[in-house]
Structures are given as structure tokens and as C-alpha cells.
Design a protein around this motif. Structure first.
Motif, mmCIF file in Angstrom:
data_model
loop_
_atom_site.group_PDB
_atom_site.id
_atom_site.type_symbol
_atom_site.label_atom_id
_atom_site.label_comp_id
_atom_site.label_asym_id
_atom_site.label_seq_id
_atom_site.Cartn_x
_atom_site.Cartn_y
_atom_site.Cartn_z
ATOM 1 N N ARG A 12 0.836 -1.209 0.000
ATOM 2 C CA ARG A 12 0.000 0.000 0.000
ATOM 3 C C ARG A 12 0.872 1.261 0.000
ATOM 4 N N GLN A 13 1.933 1.258 0.794
ATOM 5 C CA GLN A 13 2.779 2.452 0.898
ATOM 6 C C GLN A 13 3.689 2.635 -0.316
ATOM 7 N N LEU A 14 4.010 1.551 -1.010
ATOM 8 C CA LEU A 14 4.846 1.665 -2.209
ATOM 9 C C LEU A 14 4.112 2.359 -3.354
ATOM 10 N N ASP A 15 2.794 2.396 -3.296
ATOM 11 C CA ASP A 15 2.030 3.120 -4.318
ATOM 12 C C ASP A 15 2.434 4.591 -4.371
ATOM 13 N N ASP A 16 2.870 5.129 -3.239
ATOM 14 C CA ASP A 16 3.278 6.533 -3.158
ATOM 15 C C ASP A 16 4.785 6.728 -3.329
ATOM 16 N N LEU A 17 5.501 5.643 -3.693
ATOM 17 C CA LEU A 17 6.958 5.711 -3.828
ATOM 18 C C LEU A 17 7.405 5.136 -5.173
ATOM 19 N N PRO A 18 7.193 5.879 -6.269
ATOM 20 C CA PRO A 18 7.610 5.383 -7.577
ATOM 21 C C PRO A 18 9.112 5.122 -7.613
ATOM 22 N N GLY A 19 9.479 4.001 -8.217
ATOM 23 C CA GLY A 19 10.884 3.642 -8.353
ATOM 24 C C GLY A 19 11.410 2.780 -7.226
ATOM 25 N N TRP A 20 10.670 2.678 -6.138
ATOM 26 C CA TRP A 20 11.095 1.865 -4.994
ATOM 27 C C TRP A 20 10.499 0.461 -5.098
ATOM 28 N N ALA A 21 11.284 -0.529 -4.659
ATOM 29 C CA ALA A 21 10.823 -1.913 -4.694
ATOM 30 C C ALA A 21 11.350 -2.663 -3.475
ATOM 31 N N VAL A 22 10.557 -3.606 -3.015
ATOM 32 C CA VAL A 22 11.008 -4.502 -1.952
ATOM 33 C C VAL A 22 11.809 -5.617 -2.604
ATOM 34 N N VAL A 23 13.022 -5.811 -2.124
ATOM 35 C CA VAL A 23 13.904 -6.875 -2.599
ATOM 36 C C VAL A 23 14.333 -7.659 -1.365
ATOM 37 N N GLY A 24 13.736 -8.826 -1.187
ATOM 38 C CA GLY A 24 14.008 -9.599 0.029
ATOM 39 C C GLY A 24 13.490 -8.849 1.245
ATOM 40 N N THR A 25 14.395 -8.497 2.136
ATOM 41 C CA THR A 25 14.023 -7.769 3.352
ATOM 42 C C THR A 25 14.479 -6.313 3.290
ATOM 43 N N GLN A 26 14.643 -5.808 2.069
ATOM 44 C CA GLN A 26 15.146 -4.449 1.885
ATOM 45 C C GLN A 26 14.254 -3.656 0.937
ATOM 46 N N LEU A 27 14.333 -2.349 1.058
ATOM 47 C CA LEU A 27 13.651 -1.429 0.157
ATOM 48 C C LEU A 27 14.738 -0.746 -0.655
ATOM 49 N N GLU A 28 14.618 -0.811 -2.005
ATOM 50 C CA GLU A 28 15.692 -0.325 -2.866
ATOM 51 C C GLU A 28 15.165 0.583 -3.965
ATOM 52 N N ALA A 29 16.003 1.564 -4.330
ATOM 53 C CA ALA A 29 15.724 2.429 -5.475
ATOM 54 C C ALA A 29 17.043 3.007 -5.966
ATOM 55 N N THR A 30 17.094 3.251 -7.282
ATOM 56 C CA THR A 30 18.242 3.908 -7.893
ATOM 57 C C THR A 30 17.744 5.161 -8.595
ATOM 58 N N PHE A 31 18.474 6.262 -8.382
ATOM 59 C CA PHE A 31 18.125 7.542 -8.989
ATOM 60 C C PHE A 31 19.262 7.998 -9.875
ATOM 61 N N GLU A 32 18.912 8.506 -11.054
ATOM 62 C CA GLU A 32 19.899 9.037 -11.997
ATOM 63 C C GLU A 32 19.875 10.554 -11.914
ATOM 64 N N ALA A 33 20.991 11.116 -11.462
ATOM 65 C CA ALA A 33 21.117 12.566 -11.329
ATOM 66 C C ALA A 33 21.547 13.174 -12.662
ATOM 67 N N PRO A 34 21.342 14.473 -12.842
ATOM 68 C CA PRO A 34 21.742 15.120 -14.099
ATOM 69 C C PRO A 34 23.248 15.060 -14.355
ATOM 70 N N ASP A 35 24.035 15.068 -13.273
ATOM 71 C CA ASP A 35 25.488 15.019 -13.414
ATOM 72 C C ASP A 35 26.084 14.529 -12.093
ATOM 73 N N PHE A 36 27.397 14.315 -12.088
ATOM 74 C CA PHE A 36 28.053 13.777 -10.905
ATOM 75 C C PHE A 36 27.933 14.706 -9.690
ATOM 76 N N PRO A 37 28.163 16.020 -9.831
ATOM 77 C CA PRO A 37 27.996 16.890 -8.657
ATOM 78 C C PRO A 37 26.576 16.834 -8.066
ATOM 79 N N SER A 38 25.576 16.692 -8.927
ATOM 80 C CA SER A 38 24.195 16.574 -8.433
ATOM 81 C C SER A 38 24.009 15.272 -7.664
#
Length: 102
Positions: A12-38
């Protein structure tokens, strides 16, 4: 004291968290920033929030991609703290213009 969330609560709570997924016993997401400093700014913002919550994510940074892995280690799974930190991470990523992968 925190408690483990049920699968239904997590779903239910993941509906409000696009990009996040439960993997085993963890919650994971990867974000792509515009550049390295960001990407570094994203890590810095998350570090400050995590420190204030006393709940720290595992972070892996590869150029512009920042992966966050959340878990409540003392409970052996996911608690409301993980969901709250995921929201903070998502908000920080929006502020710097990072996009969730996946």
C-alpha cells in the motif's frame, strides 16, 4: 519502538513511492542525477536527513546513479522508518532533478 511492516502495508505504501521496490528484506531504489555533482548533492542531502532520523541507508554511487538500500537491521526487515526515509530520499531526488530508474 518500530515493528516490521506486513506485506500488505508495504504494498500500500509503495504506491506513493515510484521507483522503490522490496527486494528480500530491503527497500531499494536507484536515482539518476543530471550530473556527478548533483549525485553527490543527493547523497549529502540524504545523509543529513538520515542522521537526523538516526536511520542510515546503504548508498552506492556510480557516476550519476545513486542506489539506496533501506532496512531496519535490528528488526531484520522493513519498518515505517524505512518508508519515511524513502519518502525523504524521493523528495531530495526531485529537488536536484534526479529521476528514479526502473
Amino acid at each position: 519502538m518500530s515493528r516490521l511492516l506486513t506485506h500488505e502495508e508495504l504494498d500500500r505504501q509503495l504506491d506513493d513511492l515510484p521507483g522503490w521496490a522490496v527486494v528480500g528484506t530491503q527497500l531499494e531504489a536507484t536515482f539518476e542525477a543530471p550530473d556527478f555533482p548533483s549525485a553527490i548533492r543527493l547523497v549529502d542531502e540524504v545523509a543529513l536527513e538520515a542522521e537526523s532520523m538516526n536511520h542510515h541507508p546503504d548508498i552506492d554511487i556510480r557516476w550519476r546513479a545513486v542506489k539506496f538500500v533501506l532496512s531496519t537491521h535490528d528488526l531484520g526487515g522493513l519498518s515505517q522508518l524505512d518508508v519515511e526515509l524513502a519518502h525523504q530520499i524521493s523528495q531530495a531526488s526531485n529537488r536536484i532533478g534526479a529521476q528514479a530508474r526502473g
